[in-house]
Design a protein around this motif. Structure first.
Motif, PDB file in Angstrom:
ATOM      1  N   PHE A  14       0.826  -1.223  -0.284  1.00  0.00           N
ATOM      2  CA  PHE A  14       0.092   0.123   0.137  1.00  0.00           C
ATOM      3  C   PHE A  14       0.912   1.168   0.029  1.00  0.00           C
ATOM      4  N   ASN A  48       3.657   1.660  -1.544  1.00  0.00           N
ATOM      5  CA  ASN A  48       4.198   1.941  -2.950  1.00  0.00           C
ATOM      6  C   ASN A  48       3.265   2.159  -4.086  1.00  0.00           C
ATOM      7  N   ASP A  49       1.867   2.304  -3.747  1.00  0.00           N
ATOM      8  CA  ASP A  49       0.947   2.337  -4.498  1.00  0.00           C
ATOM      9  C   ASP A  49       0.834   1.096  -5.535  1.00  0.00           C
ATOM     10  N   ASP A  50       1.426  -0.039  -5.171  1.00  0.00           N
ATOM     11  CA  ASP A  50       1.176  -1.138  -5.953  1.00  0.00           C
ATOM     12  C   ASP A  50       0.196  -2.110  -5.500  1.00  0.00           C
ATOM     13  N   ALA A  51      -0.967  -1.572  -4.904  1.00  0.00           N
ATOM     14  CA  ALA A  51      -2.080  -2.459  -4.229  1.00  0.00           C
ATOM     15  C   ALA A  51      -3.111  -2.477  -5.339  1.00  0.00           C
ATOM     16  N   GLU A  52      -2.912  -2.334  -6.545  1.00  0.00           N
ATOM     17  CA  GLU A  52      -4.178  -2.455  -7.595  1.00  0.00           C
ATOM     18  C   GLU A  52      -4.909  -3.613  -7.107  1.00  0.00           C
TER      19      GLU A  52
END
Length: 79
Positions: A37, A39-43
């Motif tokens: 979350f 690193n904004d890789d939580a799509e």
């Protein structure tokens, strides 16, 4: 036949081992989710995948604790 003393040792060792193994697994799983979350890789992360990860942590650490306890009891009693 399993001796009552061996069964009591197994239960005690399982409880102790479970606490430490669970804490380690839980820490690394929580750290991984936090970093996803952060690193904004939580799509693709869903609530189900998080719950599945934590249930795997719970049952995996229970299995590992039982394995460690069984090995400890075996080594104490038969060697």
């Amino acid at each position: 036949m399993i001796k009552k003393d061996s069964l009591n040792k197994f239960k005690r060792y399982t409880n102790v081992a479970f606490k430490y193994v669970f804490i380690v697994f839980f820490f690394f799983t929580t750290l991984r989710v936090f970093l996803l979350f952060a690193n904004d890789d939580a799509e693709s992360v869903t609530l189900f995948s998080i719950l599945l990860g934590y249930s795997i942590v719970f049952f995996g650490s229970l299995f590992m604790a039982m394995l460690v306890a069984a090995i400890a009891v075996y080594k104490e009693d038969y060697q």
